[in-house]
Write an enzyme that holds these catalytic residues in place. Sequence first.
Site, PDB file in Angstrom:
ATOM      1  N   GLU A  97       0.808  -1.217   0.000  1.00  0.00           N
ATOM      2  CA  GLU A  97       0.000   0.000   0.000  1.00  0.00           C
ATOM      3  C   GLU A  97       0.849   1.277   0.000  1.00  0.00           C
ATOM      4  O   GLU A  97       0.374   2.352   0.360  1.00  0.00           O
ATOM      5  CB  GLU A  97      -0.933  -0.004   1.214  1.00  0.00           C
ATOM      6  CG  GLU A  97      -1.915  -1.156   1.226  1.00  0.00           C
ATOM      7  CD  GLU A  97      -2.782  -1.156   2.468  1.00  0.00           C
ATOM      8  OE1 GLU A  97      -3.719  -0.347   2.533  1.00  0.00           O
ATOM      9  OE2 GLU A  97      -2.498  -1.962   3.379  1.00  0.00           O
ATOM     10  N   SER A 126      -6.456  -2.335   1.692  1.00  0.00           N
ATOM     11  CA  SER A 126      -6.837  -1.682   0.433  1.00  0.00           C
ATOM     12  C   SER A 126      -7.455  -2.643  -0.577  1.00  0.00           C
ATOM     13  O   SER A 126      -7.347  -2.449  -1.787  1.00  0.00           O
ATOM     14  CB  SER A 126      -5.628  -0.969  -0.196  1.00  0.00           C
ATOM     15  OG  SER A 126      -5.238   0.129   0.582  1.00  0.00           O
ATOM     16  N   TYR A 164      -9.577   3.772  -5.146  1.00  0.00           N
ATOM     17  CA  TYR A 164      -8.526   4.757  -5.371  1.00  0.00           C
ATOM     18  C   TYR A 164      -8.425   5.307  -6.795  1.00  0.00           C
ATOM     19  O   TYR A 164      -7.812   6.350  -6.993  1.00  0.00           O
ATOM     20  CB  TYR A 164      -7.164   4.153  -4.988  1.00  0.00           C
ATOM     21  CG  TYR A 164      -7.108   3.703  -3.558  1.00  0.00           C
ATOM     22  CD1 TYR A 164      -7.223   4.620  -2.518  1.00  0.00           C
ATOM     23  CD2 TYR A 164      -6.978   2.364  -3.234  1.00  0.00           C
ATOM     24  CE1 TYR A 164      -7.175   4.210  -1.197  1.00  0.00           C
ATOM     25  CE2 TYR A 164      -6.927   1.943  -1.914  1.00  0.00           C
ATOM     26  CZ  TYR A 164      -7.035   2.879  -0.905  1.00  0.00           C
ATOM     27  OH  TYR A 164      -6.997   2.470   0.404  1.00  0.00           O
ATOM     28  N   ARG A 173     -11.887   3.221  11.056  1.00  0.00           N
ATOM     29  CA  ARG A 173     -13.032   3.058  10.160  1.00  0.00           C
ATOM     30  C   ARG A 173     -13.492   1.609  10.200  1.00  0.00           C
ATOM     31  O   ARG A 173     -12.670   0.689  10.191  1.00  0.00           O
ATOM     32  CB  ARG A 173     -12.645   3.441   8.729  1.00  0.00           C
ATOM     33  CG  ARG A 173     -13.827   3.734   7.823  1.00  0.00           C
ATOM     34  CD  ARG A 173     -13.404   3.872   6.372  1.00  0.00           C
ATOM     35  NE  ARG A 173     -13.115   2.564   5.791  1.00  0.00           N
ATOM     36  CZ  ARG A 173     -12.000   2.262   5.149  1.00  0.00           C
ATOM     37  NH1 ARG A 173     -11.038   3.150   5.026  1.00  0.00           N
ATOM     38  NH2 ARG A 173     -11.840   1.050   4.653  1.00  0.00           N
ATOM     39  N   ASP A 207     -15.961  -1.313   8.390  1.00  0.00           N
ATOM     40  CA  ASP A 207     -16.633  -1.648   7.134  1.00  0.00           C
ATOM     41  C   ASP A 207     -17.688  -2.718   7.390  1.00  0.00           C
ATOM     42  O   ASP A 207     -17.412  -3.721   8.070  1.00  0.00           O
ATOM     43  CB  ASP A 207     -15.619  -2.138   6.105  1.00  0.00           C
ATOM     44  CG  ASP A 207     -14.620  -1.052   5.722  1.00  0.00           C
ATOM     45  OD1 ASP A 207     -14.952   0.139   5.873  1.00  0.00           O
ATOM     46  OD2 ASP A 207     -13.513  -1.400   5.271  1.00  0.00           O
ATOM     47  N   GLU A 212     -14.515  -5.664   8.814  1.00  0.00           N
ATOM     48  CA  GLU A 212     -13.199  -5.396   9.395  1.00  0.00           C
ATOM     49  C   GLU A 212     -13.153  -4.009  10.011  1.00  0.00           C
ATOM     50  O   GLU A 212     -14.043  -3.184   9.804  1.00  0.00           O
ATOM     51  CB  GLU A 212     -12.107  -5.516   8.331  1.00  0.00           C
ATOM     52  CG  GLU A 212     -12.263  -4.543   7.185  1.00  0.00           C
ATOM     53  CD  GLU A 212     -11.174  -4.709   6.141  1.00  0.00           C
ATOM     54  OE1 GLU A 212     -10.037  -4.272   6.406  1.00  0.00           O
ATOM     55  OE2 GLU A 212     -11.458  -5.264   5.054  1.00  0.00           O
ATOM     56  N   ASN A 244     -10.375  -0.752  10.352  1.00  0.00           N
ATOM     57  CA  ASN A 244      -9.133  -0.166   9.850  1.00  0.00           C
ATOM     58  C   ASN A 244      -8.622   0.838  10.869  1.00  0.00           C
ATOM     59  O   ASN A 244      -9.328   1.785  11.222  1.00  0.00           O
ATOM     60  CB  ASN A 244      -9.381   0.538   8.516  1.00  0.00           C
ATOM     61  CG  ASN A 244      -9.852  -0.418   7.432  1.00  0.00           C
ATOM     62  OD1 ASN A 244      -9.045  -1.035   6.760  1.00  0.00           O
ATOM     63  ND2 ASN A 244     -11.163  -0.555   7.286  1.00  0.00           N
ATOM     64  N   GLY A 284      -7.170   5.368   4.924  1.00  0.00           N
ATOM     65  CA  GLY A 284      -6.651   6.287   3.931  1.00  0.00           C
ATOM     66  C   GLY A 284      -7.091   7.722   4.185  1.00  0.00           C
ATOM     67  O   GLY A 284      -8.165   7.980   4.724  1.00  0.00           O
TER      68      GLY A 284
END
Length: 321
Positions: A32, A160, A226, A265, A267, A280, A282, A286
Site C-alpha cells: 500500500e 486496500s 482509489y 473506520r 466496514d 473489518e 481499519n 486512507g
Amino acid sequence: MNKAPLQNYQVDAATRKALGRVAVFMGGDSAEREVSLNSGRSVLNGLLAAGVDAIGLDVQGCLLQTVTNPQFDRVFIALHGRGGEDGTLQAILEQAGIPYTGSEVMASALAMDKLRTKYVFQGCGLPTPRFRAMASAEEADAILAELTLPLSVKPSREGSSIGIFKVTNRDQLVTAYRNASQHDPLVLVEEWVEGPEFTVAVLQGQALPVIGLSTDNEFYDYDAKYLAEDTRYQIPSGLAPELEQALKQLSVDAFRVIGCRTWGRVDIMQDAQGQFWLLEVNTAPGMTDHSLVPMAAKAAGISFEELVVRILADTLEVAGD
C-alpha cells in the site's frame, strides 16, 4: 455533529507549542506504499495549513532507524499495511517513548489480521459472516462443505482490498486461494454478503455520519477505492434513522472490542433481510482525496485541518498519562 464546516482552522499558540515538531510517517515498504504516500502528503498539508510545525518522512527499510536521534516530538502515522499499521511501528515508537497517533500495539496488530479480528467479533457476539481459515488448496472441499457459495477470498493481513476475490465454484476457490496466498500464507474465506456496503468512521469514541458505497465493479475493490471516478458515495446513507443509529452503535462496539484508540473506520455489509455484518476495522485508514474518513468528517462539519489536528491532539493526552 451538525455544526457548519470550519474555515481556516488554526491551532492556538499553546497547542502548537505542546505538539512540538510532528513527523508524518508515510510511504513504507508494504503493498500500500503509493496510497500511503498520498495519505501522508494530504495529512502533512492539512497540519501545515492548521499552523502545526510538521515534516514528512518517507519511511523505508529498517523501522528502528526512525527512532535513532529523532528530529521530532511525536508522529502522525499515515503508513498503511504491514510495518506501519500492524503494531510493529507502534511497538518501536512506544519503546522509544515517542507519542504516535491511532491505536496501540495490540489493537493495531489485531485489526490488521482480518481472521483474528473475526474471531474477536464472533467471541463477543457481534455479527460477522461465517468464515474459515484456509492454509492450503487441499482444504477447498472441506470449506465448501461448511460454507455457502459465493465466497470472498482474501489475504488475512493485507489492506486496500488487495488480493480479494469473489468465487462461485471450487476451481475459482483454489485459484483465488493461490493468488491471495502470494500476499499472505494465511487466507480468510468468508461467505459473500450480497447487498449494500457501508463504512463508518469513528473519531474520539463517536461515530461520524454513515457512508453508503456503490460501484459498477463487482465489489468495492482497489480500483473503486482509489482510481475510479464513478464510485458513488451516499451521505446521507439512505438508511432509515433508526437503522443508521443501530449501524453507528455496532461500529463503535466493533471499534471498542478490538481495543482501538482515537480514530479508525469500520466496514459493514447489509444483506437482503436488512441484517448488518461486520467485515473489518481499519486503524490507519486512507486520507487521500478518495478517502472515506475525511468525507464523513466533512459531512459532520469537521474540516480536514480540524480532523488531522484532533487525531494528533490525542497524543498529548497519551503523553500525559
